[in-house]
Design a protein around this motif. Structure first.
Motif, short mmCIF file in Angstrom:
data_model
loop_
_atom_site.label_atom_id
_atom_site.label_comp_id
_atom_site.label_asym_id
_atom_site.label_seq_id
_atom_site.Cartn_x
_atom_site.Cartn_y
_atom_site.Cartn_z
N SER A 128 99.16 86.71 5.02
CA SER A 128 98.38 86.42 6.23
C SER A 128 97.56 85.15 6.10
O SER A 128 97.00 84.67 7.08
N GLN A 129 97.44 84.60 4.89
CA GLN A 129 96.64 83.41 4.69
C GLN A 129 97.48 82.16 4.89
O GLN A 129 98.72 82.20 4.90
N LEU A 130 96.79 81.03 5.03
CA LEU A 130 97.44 79.75 5.21
C LEU A 130 97.51 79.01 3.89
O LEU A 130 96.56 79.02 3.11
N GLY A 131 98.61 78.37 3.64
CA GLY A 131 98.71 77.50 2.49
C GLY A 131 98.16 76.13 2.85
O GLY A 131 97.89 75.82 4.01
N GLY A 132 98.00 75.27 1.88
CA GLY A 132 97.46 73.96 2.17
C GLY A 132 97.32 73.12 0.93
O GLY A 132 97.95 73.38 -0.10
N MET A 133 96.47 72.11 1.02
CA MET A 133 96.26 71.17 -0.07
C MET A 133 94.77 71.13 -0.40
O MET A 133 93.92 71.30 0.46
N GLU A 134 94.50 70.91 -1.66
CA GLU A 134 93.14 70.66 -2.11
C GLU A 134 93.09 69.21 -2.59
O GLU A 134 93.74 68.85 -3.56
N ALA A 135 92.34 68.41 -1.88
CA ALA A 135 92.29 66.98 -2.15
C ALA A 135 90.90 66.60 -2.65
O ALA A 135 89.92 67.32 -2.42
N GLU A 136 90.85 65.44 -3.32
CA GLU A 136 89.58 64.91 -3.79
C GLU A 136 89.44 63.50 -3.24
O GLU A 136 90.32 62.64 -3.43
N LEU A 137 88.35 63.27 -2.53
CA LEU A 137 88.13 62.03 -1.81
C LEU A 137 86.97 61.27 -2.44
O LEU A 137 85.88 61.83 -2.63
N ALA A 138 87.19 60.00 -2.78
CA ALA A 138 86.12 59.14 -3.30
C ALA A 138 85.48 58.44 -2.12
O ALA A 138 86.13 57.68 -1.40
N THR A 139 84.18 58.70 -1.91
CA THR A 139 83.49 58.13 -0.76
C THR A 139 82.02 57.92 -1.10
O THR A 139 81.37 58.80 -1.68
N GLY A 140 81.52 56.76 -0.77
CA GLY A 140 80.09 56.49 -0.91
C GLY A 140 79.56 56.66 -2.31
O GLY A 140 78.43 57.11 -2.49
N GLY A 141 80.34 56.36 -3.33
CA GLY A 141 79.87 56.49 -4.71
C GLY A 141 79.97 57.88 -5.27
O GLY A 141 79.53 58.12 -6.39
N GLY A 142 80.55 58.83 -4.55
CA GLY A 142 80.72 60.19 -5.06
C GLY A 142 82.13 60.67 -4.78
O GLY A 142 82.97 59.97 -4.21
N ARG A 143 82.40 61.91 -5.19
CA ARG A 143 83.71 62.51 -4.99
C ARG A 143 83.53 63.83 -4.26
O ARG A 143 82.71 64.66 -4.65
N LEU A 144 84.31 64.01 -3.20
CA LEU A 144 84.16 65.15 -2.31
C LEU A 144 85.46 65.95 -2.31
O LEU A 144 86.53 65.40 -2.10
N VAL A 145 85.35 67.26 -2.53
CA VAL A 145 86.52 68.15 -2.48
C VAL A 145 86.78 68.52 -1.02
O VAL A 145 85.86 68.89 -0.27
N VAL A 146 88.06 68.44 -0.62
CA VAL A 146 88.46 68.72 0.77
C VAL A 146 89.58 69.74 0.75
O VAL A 146 90.57 69.58 0.01
N GLU A 147 89.42 70.81 1.54
CA GLU A 147 90.46 71.82 1.69
C GLU A 147 91.13 71.63 3.05
O GLU A 147 90.46 71.67 4.10
N VAL A 148 92.45 71.39 3.03
CA VAL A 148 93.22 71.12 4.24
C VAL A 148 94.25 72.23 4.40
O VAL A 148 95.06 72.46 3.49
N PHE A 149 94.25 72.94 5.55
CA PHE A 149 95.11 74.09 5.75
C PHE A 149 96.24 73.77 6.74
O PHE A 149 96.02 73.12 7.77
N ASP A 150 97.43 74.25 6.42
CA ASP A 150 98.55 74.36 7.34
C ASP A 150 99.07 73.02 7.87
O ASP A 150 99.80 72.99 8.84
N HIS A 151 98.65 71.90 7.28
CA HIS A 151 99.25 70.64 7.65
C HIS A 151 99.12 69.69 6.48
O HIS A 151 98.30 69.86 5.59
N GLY A 152 99.94 68.71 6.49
CA GLY A 152 100.19 67.97 5.26
C GLY A 152 99.20 66.87 4.95
O GLY A 152 98.77 66.14 5.83
#
Length: 576
Positions: A47-71
């Motif tokens: 019942s859950q959605l698959g997705g990607m876990e990305a790491e974004l470098a922005t503004g001198g830091g790194r931000l974890v981003v969870e993206v569901f059901d699209h590439g």
């Protein structure tokens, strides 16, 4: 209930430092940055959605981003993305957030604003050109570096050499490579402890060299500081070794500077090298500079030491074994000489102490007799208190009741009852005075701590032993029974320590706590086995008596001893 379809408000464009403030928690935001890594996260449940876990470098830091059901394609790594999502902060019980991440809801597209430059088109950079701030360059995007492998820890890091400088590369790629393989690395420049490094890197093998360049020979730590992340060799003295979970660490000394040489588990067999401490050894490995503390008035962050990463057991070899006169052997010889001198002095003292022992035997006999007299006096005092004094108190009470119930006009009987009542009260006072006089007089006019300290000093001075008394807590008077039992137990423990243990020091500790009082008598004498039931000396009777007194007061007596390790007798009595 469902009312209809609304419009999502425009997101707020935020920078990384604004997210750190915590005020954007659960808000609809938009960020831009460089994609550093991207990992596919499978569905945990149907019942859950698959997705990607990305790491974004922005503004001198790194931000974890969870993206569901699209590439978010892994081919977008090093590209510039625009992401709209909900910012979440995880907070602890002190209302402090400890993790921040962005969740992109289903159906919200991730925009690739600038695609990454194709890897084949990236120019090859020299290692010494990294982080030198050239004009029109950006350190956000990855760079291309080529060289030969000096060392690899698969799935974690590797070292390469481009012909002039070495470079530390962090990479999760677990492709195994051999030392001296020629590779191309694509990674993001970052600040290391002393030299630039590459992070989130990937690599590919492009060839193989016959052999690595010869390691650089260093004669001093200052020479090693100039060759961070390069292959070095030298000579040092082995001063220690330690086995850790990930391998062996050897402590070496060069020119009064101590550094370490590590042999990780990935380097082959982990059996300990057969090296004697004090040996002069030759080492070969990858150098890693260790920085010291940054002084406020010194703008130069000076290196403090360095580490060497060994590639195999062959990188650490013995040149000269340690001399026979090692510190350990010198200590053994010195111990033997001191033991012989001590034995000679003991023989001289033995004859001098013969007369002293005879005097001590006489004194112990007198003390035993005195202790028996005191014990009998206390026993008789308890008996008088529990029998005669209680009976006289009861008679006095009955006479008082009878006097009050006499009818009027019985003056003659009244006078006789008054006389009998006065006689009973006088006898009760005499009995109580006798009980008090028969109790121990040591605690009269002084505190328990003072009495025990004086007793310890007197006993120790007579035996030629060093006494030490420590009294802690808020000193106060205790019930007479508790003080008397503590005094007797302490006296017995001190007596046993001086008489049987042959110590050099006896320490007494008395602690007054809020709801308890603790007494401890410790010596550094010969000790004994408390569990040895075959021992039937007088000490056993003393211990038995101390335990009986402790039980009477509701306390707990503990005896800790072992042959050759001294004895400690501790007592804890609860006091309301």
């Amino acid at each position: 209930k469902l009312l209809g379809k609304g419009e999502i408000p425009p997101p707020k464009r935020v920078a990384y430092d604004e997210l750190l403030m915590g005020q954007m928690d659960s808000q609809w935001v938009e960020v831009e940055g460089c994609l550093r890594s991207c990992i596919y996260v499978p569905k945990a449940m149907p019942s859950q959605l698959g997705g990607m876990e990305a790491e974004l470098a922005t503004g001198g830091g790194r931000l974890v981003v969870e993206v569901f059901d699209h590439g978010v394609s892994q081919n977008w790594v090093d590209g510039t993305l625009r992401i709209r999502g909900i910012c979440f902060h995880k907070f602890n019980q002190k209302r402090q957030f400890y993790q921040m991440y962005l969740v992109v809801p289903e159906g919200e597209p991730v925009v690739l604003k600038e695609p990454p430059a194709p890897q084949p088109e990236l120019p090859t950079n020299r290692v010494d050109s990294l982080l030198q701030f050239p004009q029109a360059a950006s350190f956000v995007h990855r760079v291309r570096v080529s060289g030969v492998v000096m060392y690899q820890h698969p799935g974690e890091f590797l070292y390469l050499y481009d012909g002039e400088r070495g470079l530390f590369v962090r990479t999760a790629q677990d492709t195994a490579v051999r030392i001296s393989d020629a590779i191309e690395v694509f990674g993001f420049p970052a600040q290391g402890d002393y030299s630039p490094i590459l992070e989130d890197a990937t690599f590919q093998v492009v060839g193989h060299l016959q052999a690595l360049p010869k390691p650089i020979f260093v004669k001093s730590p200052n020479d090693a500081f100039d060759h961070d992340a390069e292959l070095v060799s030298g000579r040092a003295r082995l001063i220690g070794s330690l086995q850790q979970e990930n391998g062996w660490v050897y402590s070496l000394q060069m020119d009064n500077t101590v550094f370490t040489a590590s042999l990780l588990r990935s380097s082959g067999d982990q059996s300990k090298l057969k090296l004697e401490l004090g040996s002069e050894v030759s080492f070969t490995g990858v150098c890693s500079v260790v920085m010291g503390s940054l002084m406020p008035r010194n703008p130069l962050h000076a290196p403090q030491s360095f580490r060497v990463l060994l590639r195999s057991e062959d990188d650490l070899r013995v040149i000269t074994p340690p001399p026979w006169w090692t510190a350990q052997r010198i200590l053994i010889v010195a111990s033997i000489v001191v033991s012989l001198l001590a034995a000679a002095i003991a023989l001289v003292i033995l004859f001098a102490r013969t007369r002293l022992q005879r005097q001590q035997a006489d004194r112990r006999s007198a003390e035993a007799e005195f202790a028996a007299i005191l014990k009998e006096r206390n026993r008789m005092a308890r008996e008088i208190h529990d029998t005669l004094a209680q009976d006289l108190s009861g008679i006095s009470a009955q006479l008082e009741v009878a006097r009050k119930k006499l009818p009027a006009g019985s003056e003659a009987a009244q006078s006789h009852l008054d006389l009998a009542h006065a006689t009973a009260r006088s006898s009760l006072q005499e009995a109580r005075r006798s009980i008090w006089n028969m109790r121990s007089q040591v605690l009269e006019g002084r505190s328990l701590g003072a009495a025990l300290s004086e007793l310890l000093e007197h006993e120790a001075r007579a035996a030629g032993i060093s006494p030490e008394a420590v009294i802690t807590g808020k000193v106060r008077r205790l019930p007479a029974a508790v003080e008397n039992d503590l005094l007797r137990i302490g006296q017995e423990a001190i007596h046993n320590a001086i008489r049987h243990a042959k110590p050099t020091t006896v320490t007494l500790e008395l602690e007054f706590a809020a709801k308890a009082v603790s007494l401890s008598v410790r010596d550094d004498g010969c000790g004994f086995d408390p569990n040895d039931t075959s021992f039937t000396g007088k000490t056993r009777f003393g211990l038995k008596g101390m335990r009986e007194r402790a039980q009477q007061t509701g306390g707990r007596l503990t005896v800790r001893s072992a042959p050759g390790q001294g004895t400690e007798i501790s007592l804890e009595i609860p006091v309301v």
